[in-house]
Design a protein around this motif. Structure first.
Motif, PDB file in Angstrom:
ATOM      1  N   PHE A   4      14.617   2.400  15.147  1.00 17.01           N
ATOM      2  CA  PHE A   4      15.210   2.284  16.223  1.00 17.01           C
ATOM      3  C   PHE A   4      13.181   1.734  17.156  1.00 17.01           C
ATOM      4  O   PHE A   4      12.117   0.755  17.472  1.00 17.01           O
ATOM      5  CB  PHE A   4      15.593   2.538  17.453  1.00 17.01           C
ATOM      6  CG  PHE A   4      15.703   1.195  18.508  1.00 17.01           C
ATOM      7  CD1 PHE A   4      15.306   0.069  18.739  1.00 17.01           C
ATOM      8  CD2 PHE A   4      15.123   3.015  19.273  1.00 17.01           C
ATOM      9  CE1 PHE A   4      15.661  -0.166  20.111  1.00 17.01           C
ATOM     10  CE2 PHE A   4      15.502   1.622  21.286  1.00 17.01           C
ATOM     11  CZ  PHE A   4      15.635   0.579  21.518  1.00 17.01           C
ATOM     12  N   LEU A   5      12.367   3.040  16.482  1.00 13.83           N
ATOM     13  CA  LEU A   5      11.237   3.140  17.400  1.00 13.83           C
ATOM     14  C   LEU A   5      10.165   2.861  16.711  1.00 13.83           C
ATOM     15  O   LEU A   5       8.991   2.166  16.974  1.00 13.83           O
ATOM     16  CB  LEU A   5      10.935   4.999  16.975  1.00 13.83           C
ATOM     17  CG  LEU A   5      11.904   5.792  18.244  1.00 13.83           C
ATOM     18  CD1 LEU A   5      11.433   7.237  18.013  1.00 13.83           C
ATOM     19  CD2 LEU A   5      11.444   5.572  19.640  1.00 13.83           C
ATOM     20  N   GLN A   6      10.585   2.733  15.849  1.00 16.42           N
ATOM     21  CA  GLN A   6       9.660   2.039  14.822  1.00 16.42           C
ATOM     22  C   GLN A   6       9.197   0.394  15.004  1.00 16.42           C
ATOM     23  O   GLN A   6       8.330   0.238  15.262  1.00 16.42           O
ATOM     24  CB  GLN A   6      10.209   1.971  13.180  1.00 16.42           C
ATOM     25  CG  GLN A   6       9.563   4.072  12.331  1.00 16.42           C
ATOM     26  CD  GLN A   6       9.797   3.919  10.971  1.00 16.42           C
ATOM     27  OE1 GLN A   6      10.592   2.509  10.407  1.00 16.42           O
ATOM     28  NE2 GLN A   6       9.202   3.905   9.975  1.00 16.42           N
ATOM     29  N   ILE A   7      10.278  -0.063  15.677  1.00 16.80           N
ATOM     30  CA  ILE A   7      10.683  -1.594  16.381  1.00 16.80           C
ATOM     31  C   ILE A   7       9.550  -1.662  17.044  1.00 16.80           C
ATOM     32  O   ILE A   7       8.862  -2.225  17.612  1.00 16.80           O
ATOM     33  CB  ILE A   7      11.726  -2.333  15.588  1.00 16.80           C
ATOM     34  CG1 ILE A   7      12.517  -1.943  14.637  1.00 16.80           C
ATOM     35  CG2 ILE A   7      12.154  -2.744  17.116  1.00 16.80           C
ATOM     36  CD1 ILE A   7      13.904  -2.189  14.782  1.00 16.80           C
ATOM     37  N   LEU A   8      10.199  -1.157  17.807  1.00 18.57           N
ATOM     38  CA  LEU A   8       9.448  -0.455  19.522  1.00 18.57           C
ATOM     39  C   LEU A   8       8.109  -0.441  18.831  1.00 18.57           C
ATOM     40  O   LEU A   8       7.168  -1.367  20.102  1.00 18.57           O
ATOM     41  CB  LEU A   8       9.380   0.477  20.239  1.00 18.57           C
ATOM     42  CG  LEU A   8      11.494   0.350  20.614  1.00 18.57           C
ATOM     43  CD1 LEU A   8      12.037   1.232  21.664  1.00 18.57           C
ATOM     44  CD2 LEU A   8      11.603  -0.862  21.653  1.00 18.57           C
ATOM     45  N   PRO A 352      11.607  -8.225   0.371  1.00 19.42           N
ATOM     46  CA  PRO A 352      12.648  -7.543   0.377  1.00 19.42           C
ATOM     47  C   PRO A 352      13.646  -6.622  -0.719  1.00 19.42           C
ATOM     48  O   PRO A 352      13.775  -6.593  -1.492  1.00 19.42           O
ATOM     49  CB  PRO A 352      13.569  -8.943   0.802  1.00 19.42           C
ATOM     50  CG  PRO A 352      12.146  -9.785   0.352  1.00 19.42           C
ATOM     51  CD  PRO A 352      11.498  -8.918  -0.423  1.00 19.42           C
ATOM     52  N   GLY A 353      14.582  -6.151   0.189  1.00 23.47           N
ATOM     53  CA  GLY A 353      15.383  -4.708  -0.832  1.00 23.47           C
ATOM     54  C   GLY A 353      16.206  -3.934   0.488  1.00 23.47           C
ATOM     55  O   GLY A 353      15.556  -3.816   1.537  1.00 23.47           O
ATOM     56  N   PRO A 354      16.313  -3.258   0.472  1.00 25.36           N
ATOM     57  CA  PRO A 354      17.671  -2.108   0.645  1.00 25.36           C
ATOM     58  C   PRO A 354      16.490  -1.063   1.657  1.00 25.36           C
ATOM     59  O   PRO A 354      17.358  -0.754   2.722  1.00 25.36           O
ATOM     60  CB  PRO A 354      18.506  -1.875   0.106  1.00 25.36           C
ATOM     61  CG  PRO A 354      19.107  -2.752  -1.566  1.00 25.36           C
ATOM     62  CD  PRO A 354      17.607  -3.572  -1.209  1.00 25.36           C
ATOM     63  N   THR A 355      15.814  -1.030   0.632  1.00 30.49           N
ATOM     64  CA  THR A 355      14.981  -0.349   1.732  1.00 30.49           C
ATOM     65  C   THR A 355      14.025  -0.689   2.436  1.00 30.49           C
ATOM     66  O   THR A 355      12.793  -0.003   3.029  1.00 30.49           O
ATOM     67  CB  THR A 355      14.244   0.558   0.501  1.00 30.49           C
ATOM     68  OG1 THR A 355      13.366  -0.077  -0.640  1.00 30.49           O
ATOM     69  CG2 THR A 355      15.162   1.631  -0.117  1.00 30.49           C
ATOM     70  N   LEU A 356      13.550  -1.460   2.471  1.00 27.99           N
ATOM     71  CA  LEU A 356      13.166  -2.105   3.192  1.00 27.99           C
ATOM     72  C   LEU A 356      13.244  -1.915   5.408  1.00 27.99           C
ATOM     73  O   LEU A 356      11.413  -1.725   5.302  1.00 27.99           O
ATOM     74  CB  LEU A 356      12.546  -4.142   3.115  1.00 27.99           C
ATOM     75  CG  LEU A 356      11.596  -4.654   4.070  1.00 27.99           C
ATOM     76  CD1 LEU A 356      10.310  -4.447   4.280  1.00 27.99           C
ATOM     77  CD2 LEU A 356      12.039  -6.209   3.964  1.00 27.99           C
ATOM     78  N   GLN A 360       9.342   0.305   5.190  1.00 29.61           N
ATOM     79  CA  GLN A 360       8.296  -0.707   6.549  1.00 29.61           C
ATOM     80  C   GLN A 360       8.252  -1.412   7.273  1.00 29.61           C
ATOM     81  O   GLN A 360       8.343  -2.644   7.027  1.00 29.61           O
ATOM     82  CB  GLN A 360       8.206  -1.711   4.738  1.00 29.61           C
ATOM     83  CG  GLN A 360       7.781  -1.320   3.709  1.00 29.61           C
ATOM     84  CD  GLN A 360       6.665  -2.169   2.717  1.00 29.61           C
ATOM     85  OE1 GLN A 360       8.501  -3.151   1.730  1.00 29.61           O
ATOM     86  NE2 GLN A 360       5.677  -2.439   2.665  1.00 29.61           N
ATOM     87  N   MET A 361       9.323  -0.963   8.258  1.00 29.96           N
ATOM     88  CA  MET A 361       9.551  -1.392   9.373  1.00 29.96           C
ATOM     89  C   MET A 361       8.758  -2.025  10.479  1.00 29.96           C
ATOM     90  O   MET A 361       8.503  -2.754  11.123  1.00 29.96           O
ATOM     91  CB  MET A 361      10.636  -0.789  10.039  1.00 29.96           C
ATOM     92  CG  MET A 361      11.646  -0.783  11.055  1.00 29.96           C
ATOM     93  SD  MET A 361      12.124  -2.161  11.472  1.00 29.96           S
ATOM     94  CE  MET A 361      13.569  -1.695  10.652  1.00 29.96           C
ATOM     95  N   GLY A 362       7.806  -1.405   9.816  1.00 34.95           N
ATOM     96  CA  GLY A 362       6.950  -1.185  11.313  1.00 34.95           C
ATOM     97  C   GLY A 362       5.460  -2.531  10.545  1.00 34.95           C
ATOM     98  O   GLY A 362       5.134  -3.501  11.737  1.00 34.95           O
ATOM     99  N   ASP A 363       5.714  -2.362   9.278  1.00 33.17           N
ATOM    100  CA  ASP A 363       4.893  -4.049   8.894  1.00 33.17           C
ATOM    101  C   ASP A 363       6.148  -5.585   9.682  1.00 33.17           C
ATOM    102  O   ASP A 363       5.648  -6.425   9.993  1.00 33.17           O
ATOM    103  CB  ASP A 363       4.959  -4.675   7.517  1.00 33.17           C
ATOM    104  CG  ASP A 363       4.403  -2.742   6.666  1.00 33.17           C
ATOM    105  OD1 ASP A 363       3.502  -2.797   7.625  1.00 33.17           O
ATOM    106  OD2 ASP A 363       4.453  -2.966   5.775  1.00 33.17           O
ATOM    107  N   ILE A 364       7.397  -5.230   9.742  1.00 31.75           N
ATOM    108  CA  ILE A 364       8.252  -6.248   9.823  1.00 31.75           C
ATOM    109  C   ILE A 364       8.398  -6.634  11.660  1.00 31.75           C
ATOM    110  O   ILE A 364       8.804  -7.616  12.327  1.00 31.75           O
ATOM    111  CB  ILE A 364       9.719  -6.681   9.045  1.00 31.75           C
ATOM    112  CG1 ILE A 364      10.485  -5.591   9.268  1.00 31.75           C
ATOM    113  CG2 ILE A 364       8.796  -6.958   7.808  1.00 31.75           C
ATOM    114  CD1 ILE A 364      10.724  -5.518   8.044  1.00 31.75           C
ATOM    115  N   ALA A 365       8.361  -4.552  12.079  1.00 26.98           N
ATOM    116  CA  ALA A 365       8.999  -5.179  13.437  1.00 26.98           C
ATOM    117  C   ALA A 365       7.832  -6.526  14.525  1.00 26.98           C
ATOM    118  O   ALA A 365       8.936  -7.165  15.500  1.00 26.98           O
ATOM    119  CB  ALA A 365       8.358  -3.881  14.504  1.00 26.98           C
ATOM    120  N   PRO A 366       7.355  -6.754  14.179  1.00 27.52           N
ATOM    121  CA  PRO A 366       6.665  -7.759  15.376  1.00 27.52           C
ATOM    122  C   PRO A 366       7.415  -8.948  15.221  1.00 27.52           C
ATOM    123  O   PRO A 366       7.409  -9.541  16.091  1.00 27.52           O
ATOM    124  CB  PRO A 366       5.115  -7.970  15.280  1.00 27.52           C
ATOM    125  CG  PRO A 366       4.512  -7.334  14.050  1.00 27.52           C
ATOM    126  CD  PRO A 366       5.551  -6.412  13.944  1.00 27.52           C
TER     127      PRO A 366
END
Length: 517
Positions: A4-8, A352-356, A360-366
């Motif tokens: 959640f913090l990575q998404i923000l 894409p995969g279970p570990t994404l 790599q949350m910071g890459d797709i968070a935007p």
């Protein structure tokens, strides 16, 4: 909590980088345009924008895709309400209620109601995506092949039960499933019903069928409309001046729809979006059916009642948040748009995969944050800026309006298939659906059969293969058993709801006759 913090943190770039907002706005407006024009879908918009993403940073490419996705999903309701032609398959249930409201002079209220529902559904779906993405991913992994087959069977049964004539609804559904079998068998690669015509080996594209069944058949239907009646509608549309308050339903109307309808439809849309391959169309169908089942006024459905329309639109926008889960976690797109977004990720080397979602949350968070912003701005932009422009569509004279739609629709078929044969098929389907419509055969079960028929066949045959031909696998799998019991519940309950609705209408007509006497 770390995710959640990575998404923000990653999503903050959408606000801090001006170019991200520029590309989000660009995607949003392109989504509105493509989604509202029959034949030009949000999927096609992202496909055409794909070359542009090669030279962009990943965050800006994903932000633009998110804007197209949310706006394109919403804007299919515009043409569904104003000219009786859904801009997207997910807007077919909106078409059933929105166009009758438009003809009653309540077009502004219809646009406002679905916009509020879309904004709420899109916002809730995006928030759920941000908050519970890792948990949802684990739940999605638990839905096995038999469960997916049972879910699609549930949707097919329910939509046929919603028809006024159950027999005609079932015939339309079977006809749609039959058309979907044309082409190469997905499991054995054998050709089916191609009549040795090479062009039919690829099957009939979904865009071709939708354009033919809705846009071209509606053009033929409009050609038989009384010209004086149509001119009167055009005159009203051109002379009536709508105020901003006309686009907002009253408190009484909002209360009649109910806060529960918004929440329930949003959850239905998000959950169905999480299931691979389900898509916004199924969410709209299921949410509409559930809204009718639980409604206090089921007799009003199909005659221009905002509750059913709002339920469908709320659900199909909530799908946007859910559909990203199977794409990111399993590499299985939830619909056409996420399939193209998957291609964007692969171009940038993100697999894409279970570990994404953890690595790599910071890459797709935007993209997550951009989806939320797009949902939030639907309300002010559509109601305060574009609402009156939407309604002006109905004020265009018939000949230039429908001839332009026909041209755009046919070109849309070619743009998405690059095949003249598909254009000819669209014309044939348009003529056929026009004559079937004259006999009151519903279009919605037909389209659902086309969309979900191949998926039902795939999951059914795969499940039977896994069990060595033993159909008991659908009863021994807990997820499959749940959906089958749900199907049984609706099969028993929905006919009672429809009978109750029919009885209420008869009583009201008798009371009216008595009063007139």
């Amino acid at each position: 909590m770390d995710a959640f913090l990575q998404i923000l943190q990653g999503g903050a770039s959408v606000f801090t980088e001006p170019m991200s907002l520029v590309f989000l706005s660009l995607g949003f407006f392109i989504g509105i345009i493509f989604g509202s024009l029959p034949g030009l879908t949000a999927t096609l918009a992202i496909v055409l924008l794909l070359p542009m993403t090669y030279s962009l940073p990943l965050s800006q490419a994903l932000v633009m895709c998110a804007g197209v996705y949310m706006a394109g999903t919403y804007s299919g309701c515009i043409s569904a309400i104003t000219i009786n032609i859904p801009g997207a398959p997910a807007s077919m249930m909106t078409n059933l209620e929105g166009y009758p409201m438009m003809r009653r002079g309540e077009g502004a209220k219809a646009i406002g109601s679905v916009t509020i529902g879309s904004a709420i559904g899109g916002t809730i779906g995006s928030i759920l995506l941000i908050l519970v993405a890792p948990i949802t991913m684990e739940l999605a992994l638990k839905i096995r092949t038999p469960g997916k087959g049972a879910l699609i069977f549930f949707a097919l049964v329910v939509v046929s039960l919603l028809s006024d004539s159950k027999a005609k609804g079932l015939i339309s559904l079977v006809f749609g499933c039959m058309l979907a079998t044309i082409g190469m068998d997905v499991l054995s690669s054998a050709s089916r019903f191609t009549f040795q015509i090479p062009s039919m080996l690829q099957g009939i594209e979904l865009t071709t069928i939708i354009i033919g069944a809705f846009a071209l058949s509606e053009m033929l239907a409009q050609s038989t409309v009384n010209n004086a009646e149509y001119k009167e509608r055009v005159k009203k549309a051109n002379t009536k001046r709508f105020k901003r308050k006309d686009f907002f339903p009253t408190f009484k109307e909002m209360k009649e729809i109910g806060f529960r309808t918004y929440i329930k439809s949003s959850l239905i849309g998000y959950i169905i979006g999480v299931l691979p391959g389900s898509g916004a169309s199924m969410a709209a169908f299921v949410s509409y059916a559930e809204a009718k089942r639980s409604s206090k006024h089921p007799e009003k459905y199909g005659k221009g009642y905002s509750e059913g329309m709002v339920a469908a639109e709320t659900a199909n926008n909530a799908v946007c948040g859910g559909a990203l889960i199977p794409m990111l976690s399993l590499g299985i797109p939830g619909d056409g748009v996420t399939a193209v977004v998957l291609g964007v990720l692969m171009i940038y080397g993100i697999v894409p995969g279970p570990t994404l979602l953890t690595q790599q949350m910071g890459d797709i968070a935007p993209m997550f944050i951009a989806l939320l912003i797009s949902a939030a701005v639907l309300l002010p932009l559509s109601l305060f800026l574009f609402g009156p422009l939407y309604l002006k569509i109905a004020g265009i004279p018939r000949m230039p309006l429908y001839s332009s739609i026909g041209l755009i629709a046919i070109l849309g078929v070619y743009a998405s298939t690059l095949d003249f044969f598909q254009m000819a098929v669209a014309l044939i389907i348009g003529v056929l659906m026009y004559f079937l419509g004259k006999q009151n055969y519903p279009k919605v079960p037909f389209i659902l059969g086309v969309i979900l028929g191949p998926l039902f066949e795939l999951y059914l045959r795969t499940a039977m293969s896994l069990s060595n031909g033993n159909p008991m696998i659908f009863l021994t799998s807990p997820d499959s058993l749940f959906f089958l019991l749900l199907t049984l519940f609706f099969a028993i309950f929905l006919p009672r709801v429809n009978k109750k609705s029919h009885d209420k209408v008869i009583v009201k007509e008798e009371e009216t006759v008595c009063c007139n006497d």
